[in-house]
Design an enzyme around this catalytic site. Structure first.
Site, PDB file in Angstrom:
ATOM      1  N   GLN A  38      13.204 -16.988 -24.528  1.00 41.80           N
ATOM      2  CA  GLN A  38      14.139 -15.940 -24.138  1.00 41.80           C
ATOM      3  C   GLN A  38      14.354 -15.839 -22.638  1.00 41.80           C
ATOM      4  O   GLN A  38      15.357 -15.279 -22.193  1.00 41.80           O
ATOM      5  CB  GLN A  38      13.674 -14.598 -24.708  1.00 41.80           C
ATOM      6  CG  GLN A  38      13.762 -14.555 -26.228  1.00 41.80           C
ATOM      7  CD  GLN A  38      13.266 -13.252 -26.807  1.00 41.80           C
ATOM      8  OE1 GLN A  38      12.091 -13.107 -27.092  1.00 41.80           O
ATOM      9  NE2 GLN A  38      14.152 -12.299 -26.996  1.00 41.80           N
ATOM     10  N   ARG A  96       2.558  -9.676 -20.608  1.00 41.29           N
ATOM     11  CA  ARG A  96       2.490 -10.495 -21.812  1.00 41.29           C
ATOM     12  C   ARG A  96       3.627 -11.516 -21.782  1.00 41.29           C
ATOM     13  O   ARG A  96       4.796 -11.144 -21.629  1.00 41.29           O
ATOM     14  CB  ARG A  96       2.609  -9.612 -23.061  1.00 41.29           C
ATOM     15  CG  ARG A  96       2.598 -10.436 -24.345  1.00 41.29           C
ATOM     16  CD  ARG A  96       2.895  -9.610 -25.585  1.00 41.29           C
ATOM     17  NE  ARG A  96       3.100 -10.520 -26.718  1.00 41.29           N
ATOM     18  CZ  ARG A  96       3.881 -10.280 -27.753  1.00 41.29           C
ATOM     19  NH1 ARG A  96       4.551  -9.144 -27.839  1.00 41.29           N
ATOM     20  NH2 ARG A  96       4.000 -11.164 -28.719  1.00 41.29           N
ATOM     21  N   HIS A 141       5.842 -17.818 -30.145  1.00 38.60           N
ATOM     22  CA  HIS A 141       6.826 -16.747 -30.233  1.00 38.60           C
ATOM     23  C   HIS A 141       8.157 -17.345 -30.696  1.00 38.60           C
ATOM     24  O   HIS A 141       9.110 -17.492 -29.913  1.00 38.60           O
ATOM     25  CB  HIS A 141       6.969 -16.049 -28.882  1.00 38.60           C
ATOM     26  CG  HIS A 141       7.635 -14.707 -28.948  1.00 38.60           C
ATOM     27  ND1 HIS A 141       7.064 -13.552 -28.432  1.00 38.60           N
ATOM     28  CD2 HIS A 141       8.832 -14.317 -29.457  1.00 38.60           C
ATOM     29  CE1 HIS A 141       7.891 -12.534 -28.622  1.00 38.60           C
ATOM     30  NE2 HIS A 141       8.980 -12.978 -29.233  1.00 38.60           N
ATOM     31  N   ASN A 185       3.568 -14.360 -32.887  1.00 39.21           N
ATOM     32  CA  ASN A 185       4.334 -13.124 -32.750  1.00 39.21           C
ATOM     33  C   ASN A 185       5.187 -12.878 -33.981  1.00 39.21           C
ATOM     34  O   ASN A 185       5.979 -13.731 -34.386  1.00 39.21           O
ATOM     35  CB  ASN A 185       5.252 -13.192 -31.527  1.00 39.21           C
ATOM     36  CG  ASN A 185       6.046 -11.908 -31.349  1.00 39.21           C
ATOM     37  OD1 ASN A 185       5.499 -10.885 -30.947  1.00 39.21           O
ATOM     38  ND2 ASN A 185       7.331 -11.946 -31.663  1.00 39.21           N
ATOM     39  N   GLU A 186       5.006 -11.722 -34.594  1.00 36.90           N
ATOM     40  CA  GLU A 186       5.836 -11.249 -35.697  1.00 36.90           C
ATOM     41  C   GLU A 186       6.030 -12.270 -36.814  1.00 36.90           C
ATOM     42  O   GLU A 186       7.153 -12.725 -37.087  1.00 36.90           O
ATOM     43  CB  GLU A 186       7.196 -10.770 -35.166  1.00 36.90           C
ATOM     44  CG  GLU A 186       7.080  -9.624 -34.187  1.00 36.90           C
ATOM     45  CD  GLU A 186       8.410  -9.060 -33.712  1.00 36.90           C
ATOM     46  OE1 GLU A 186       8.390  -7.998 -33.080  1.00 36.90           O
ATOM     47  OE2 GLU A 186       9.456  -9.675 -33.985  1.00 36.90           O
ATOM     48  N   ASN A 328       3.904  -4.314 -32.702  1.00 36.20           N
ATOM     49  CA  ASN A 328       5.264  -4.208 -32.166  1.00 36.20           C
ATOM     50  C   ASN A 328       6.012  -3.162 -32.996  1.00 36.20           C
ATOM     51  O   ASN A 328       6.181  -3.346 -34.196  1.00 36.20           O
ATOM     52  CB  ASN A 328       5.999  -5.543 -32.258  1.00 36.20           C
ATOM     53  CG  ASN A 328       5.364  -6.637 -31.412  1.00 36.20           C
ATOM     54  OD1 ASN A 328       4.441  -6.388 -30.634  1.00 36.20           O
ATOM     55  ND2 ASN A 328       5.864  -7.853 -31.557  1.00 36.20           N
ATOM     56  N   TYR A 330       9.540  -0.655 -33.216  1.00 38.10           N
ATOM     57  CA  TYR A 330      10.867  -0.342 -32.702  1.00 38.10           C
ATOM     58  C   TYR A 330      11.534   0.833 -33.405  1.00 38.10           C
ATOM     59  O   TYR A 330      12.237   1.613 -32.758  1.00 38.10           O
ATOM     60  CB  TYR A 330      11.781  -1.576 -32.804  1.00 38.10           C
ATOM     61  CG  TYR A 330      11.458  -2.629 -31.786  1.00 38.10           C
ATOM     62  CD1 TYR A 330      12.030  -2.605 -30.515  1.00 38.10           C
ATOM     63  CD2 TYR A 330      10.558  -3.651 -32.076  1.00 38.10           C
ATOM     64  CE1 TYR A 330      11.728  -3.567 -29.566  1.00 38.10           C
ATOM     65  CE2 TYR A 330      10.245  -4.621 -31.125  1.00 38.10           C
ATOM     66  CZ  TYR A 330      10.831  -4.571 -29.875  1.00 38.10           C
ATOM     67  OH  TYR A 330      10.515  -5.523 -28.931  1.00 38.10           O
ATOM     68  N   GLU A 397       4.826  -4.479 -28.094  1.00 35.94           N
ATOM     69  CA  GLU A 397       6.268  -4.392 -27.850  1.00 35.94           C
ATOM     70  C   GLU A 397       6.762  -3.019 -28.275  1.00 35.94           C
ATOM     71  O   GLU A 397       6.391  -2.517 -29.335  1.00 35.94           O
ATOM     72  CB  GLU A 397       7.061  -5.451 -28.641  1.00 35.94           C
ATOM     73  CG  GLU A 397       6.933  -6.858 -28.145  1.00 35.94           C
ATOM     74  CD  GLU A 397       7.817  -7.831 -28.926  1.00 35.94           C
ATOM     75  OE1 GLU A 397       8.851  -7.399 -29.492  1.00 35.94           O
ATOM     76  OE2 GLU A 397       7.456  -9.015 -28.981  1.00 35.94           O
ATOM     77  N   TRP A 441       9.114  -3.855 -24.185  1.00 38.88           N
ATOM     78  CA  TRP A 441       9.998  -5.004 -24.363  1.00 38.88           C
ATOM     79  C   TRP A 441      11.344  -4.620 -23.754  1.00 38.88           C
ATOM     80  O   TRP A 441      11.978  -3.691 -24.241  1.00 38.88           O
ATOM     81  CB  TRP A 441      10.176  -5.379 -25.852  1.00 38.88           C
ATOM     82  CG  TRP A 441      11.037  -6.595 -25.958  1.00 38.88           C
ATOM     83  CD1 TRP A 441      12.406  -6.626 -26.066  1.00 38.88           C
ATOM     84  CD2 TRP A 441      10.607  -7.947 -25.869  1.00 38.88           C
ATOM     85  NE1 TRP A 441      12.850  -7.929 -26.052  1.00 38.88           N
ATOM     86  CE2 TRP A 441      11.758  -8.762 -25.933  1.00 38.88           C
ATOM     87  CE3 TRP A 441       9.357  -8.567 -25.747  1.00 38.88           C
ATOM     88  CZ2 TRP A 441      11.699 -10.144 -25.872  1.00 38.88           C
ATOM     89  CZ3 TRP A 441       9.303  -9.936 -25.695  1.00 38.88           C
ATOM     90  CH2 TRP A 441      10.471 -10.714 -25.762  1.00 38.88           C
ATOM     91  N   GLU A 448      18.588 -12.453 -26.434  1.00 43.01           N
ATOM     92  CA  GLU A 448      18.047 -11.679 -27.549  1.00 43.01           C
ATOM     93  C   GLU A 448      18.399 -12.321 -28.892  1.00 43.01           C
ATOM     94  O   GLU A 448      19.121 -11.763 -29.716  1.00 43.01           O
ATOM     95  CB  GLU A 448      18.525 -10.221 -27.480  1.00 43.01           C
ATOM     96  CG  GLU A 448      17.653  -9.338 -26.624  1.00 43.01           C
ATOM     97  CD  GLU A 448      16.225  -9.242 -27.130  1.00 43.01           C
ATOM     98  OE1 GLU A 448      16.015  -9.324 -28.359  1.00 43.01           O
ATOM     99  OE2 GLU A 448      15.314  -9.099 -26.291  1.00 43.01           O
ATOM    100  N   TRP A 449      17.908 -13.534 -29.073  1.00 43.25           N
ATOM    101  CA  TRP A 449      18.046 -14.243 -30.336  1.00 43.25           C
ATOM    102  C   TRP A 449      19.506 -14.273 -30.814  1.00 43.25           C
ATOM    103  O   TRP A 449      20.376 -14.673 -30.061  1.00 43.25           O
ATOM    104  CB  TRP A 449      17.079 -13.677 -31.372  1.00 43.25           C
ATOM    105  CG  TRP A 449      15.673 -13.620 -30.853  1.00 43.25           C
ATOM    106  CD1 TRP A 449      14.887 -12.513 -30.672  1.00 43.25           C
ATOM    107  CD2 TRP A 449      14.859 -14.722 -30.398  1.00 43.25           C
ATOM    108  NE1 TRP A 449      13.669 -12.852 -30.143  1.00 43.25           N
ATOM    109  CE2 TRP A 449      13.615 -14.200 -29.969  1.00 43.25           C
ATOM    110  CE3 TRP A 449      15.061 -16.107 -30.303  1.00 43.25           C
ATOM    111  CZ2 TRP A 449      12.581 -14.997 -29.464  1.00 43.25           C
ATOM    112  CZ3 TRP A 449      14.034 -16.909 -29.803  1.00 43.25           C
ATOM    113  CH2 TRP A 449      12.818 -16.354 -29.404  1.00 43.25           C
TER     114      TRP A 449
END
Length: 494
Positions: A38, A96, A141, A185-186, A328, A330, A397, A441, A448-449
């Protein structure tokens, strides 16, 4: 899992505790997070091999907003000193970031090591430590080396072995200085969006099986890497290893509906607990997942459950393979029970739970999925404490996005951060949750993907139209700096 409305959690009352006087614990980790694909750019520079995100973003079609890529993004591979200035300006105690597997090992194996990749990460780590910033390093990630995906990716057991070898290499190369590690990650996002729906790289669409198989191998890969650290490196290096798990909080749509209460439990079960139960508890999947997927598979004519099984030996190997809990968070969802008619198999159908966003909740301007619900984090922290034996928790995050173009005065976003930090204080002082750190984050606006550059999560604005890619602090960065410097919230009421 709690099924009561959010307003009933706060017990005991605030009788002997004042939010305005509260500081965060001593040695609280104040951080920001990023990931390699990213922010780094330099997608083929200095011997780096392609990752699945290089391939995914370069393929024709509207996979990513306006066909944007991470080829350049923030160019942190060449502009690391500018990132370091941002970190120092904030006064972060922790940073991180993730390692690009294919920058270090271009074909995903230790057969060839790209020394320029090693040099880059040595520079990042050494300069952080020289400025008294503690690195937290994520091994993986989302950016699997394309060579490994060509051989099956996370659907293949061979990737478990490759990841363990990669982890061993990283621990040996950087572990003398890195003391906080995250393996993956995730994994939920990788499994669901990478191998079930194909929305994200590598774009595999295998409804009903892809997510479960890839998750199965990621859990085994994490456990293998944890044991490698524990057995080979821990005594000498003295670090800690975990996995970064993402989860929404879930509230029953109708608080008094038993069906919605159970659906809310399933939502957590099929997201957070999918990975946390085997790793933190018993080495096996949650009972609700095993029973629902088995029953649905039987109705669909499968000879056995679509959910893979761990052997007794694998269960023993997996259980207890985390030294802290990395979360994480959101958003929060309200959940309705939803019957599934046993058509095409899917993980969504197995769950039988519909997600609903309460229209009264504000939504981040840059992400239509991100309803801003600070109190949901407190509920989730309490759930983790009660379910997973009171672990030390790092919030690795948490963020809110703005749409592009994003105003530098993001006071509305800072208000959401402030309310979130209040909820963390309540979790610490009222609910006795052992929260050890908080990472925003993200440090920078970045790729962003699938949203490309249309969704801006950064504490620092990046002008992607300017070749110099200048970093400029948002209001939220300025306010976050004050919180870090004082280790407490300032001006609670405005």
């Amino acid at each position: 899992m709690a099924s009561t409305p959010s307003t009933t959690l706060a017990t005991p009352a605030y009788c002997n505790w004042n939010l305005e006087d509260a500081s965060f614990p001593e040695q609280f980790a104040w951080g920001a997070s990023t990931s390699a694909y990213q922010i780094e750019g330099g997608w083929d520079a200095d011997g780096k091999g392609p990752s699945i995100w290089d391939t995914f973003a370069h393929q024709a079609g509207e996979r990513v907003f306006e066909n944007q890529t991470g080829d350049v993004t923030c160019s942190s591979y060449t502009l690391w000193e500018e990132d370091l200035k941002c970190i120092k300006q904030l006064g972060l105690t922790h940073y991180r970031f993730s390692l690009s597997w294919s920058r270090l090992l271009p074909d995903g194996t230790t057969g060839f090591v790209n020394q320029k990749g090693v040099d880059y990460y040595n520079t990042v780590i050494d300069s952080l430590l020289a400025n008294k910033v503690t690195p937290m390093v994520t091994l993986y990630h989302f950016d699997l080396p394309q060579c490994l995906e060509d051989r099956g990716g996370w659907r293949s057991g061979a990737t478990v072995e490759a990841f363990d070898a990669y982890a061993h290499f990283c621990f040996r190369t950087f572990g003398d200085r890195v003391k906080l590690w995250l393996t993956i990650n995730e994994p939920y996002v990788i499994a669901e969006l990478g191998y079930e729906t194909g929305i994200m790289a590598p774009g595999i669409k295998e409804p009903g099986t892809g997510a479960y198989l890839s998750a199965h191998n990621m859990i085994k890969a994490h456990a293998a890497a944890w044991h490698t650290y524990d057995e080979v490196f821990r005594k000498q290096q003295g670090g800690l290893v975990s996995i970064a798990l993402n989860s929404d909080w879930a509230e029953p749509f109708h608080p008094n509906s038993p069906a919605d209460q159970e659906a809310a439990k399933r939502h957590i079960g099929f997201c957070l607990d999918w990975f946390a139960t085997p790793i933190f508890m018993n080495g096996d999947y949650p009972v609700v997942m095993k029973s629902k997927i088995s029953a649905m598979s039987k109705k669909q004519g499968y000879p056995s459950s679509r959910l893979p099984e761990f052997t007794p030996e694998e269960k023993m190997t997996i259980k207890g393979t985390a030294d802290f809990f990395a979360l994480n968070y959101y958003t929060t969802r309200k959940i309705k029970h939803q019957d599934y008619a046993c058509g095409q198999p899917s993980s969504t159908g197995d769950k039988e739970a519909e997600q609903v966003t309460d229209p009264s909740w504000p939504v981040a301007t840059g992400s239509s999925w991100l309803a801003v619900v600070p109190w949901g984090l407190r509920h989730l922290l309490k759930y983790i404490k009660d379910t997973y034996n009171h672990p030390i928790i790092y919030i690795t995050e948490n963020g809110f996005s703005q749409s592009d173009p994003a105003p530098l005065d993001d006071s509305r976003r800072w208000e959401y951060f402030r309310l979130t930090l209040q909820e963390i204080l309540k979790a610490i002082y009222i609910d006795d949750v052992r929260v050890a750190g908080y990472f925003v984050w993200s440090l920078l606006d970045n790729f962003e993907w699938t949203c490309g550059y249309s969704s801006r999560f950064g504490l620092f604005h990046v002008d992607f139209e300017n070749a110099a890619l200048p970093r400029v602090p948002y209001t939220s960065a300025i306010e976050y700096t004050k919180v870090i410097a004082n280790n407490r919230l300032m001006n609670l009421h405005g």
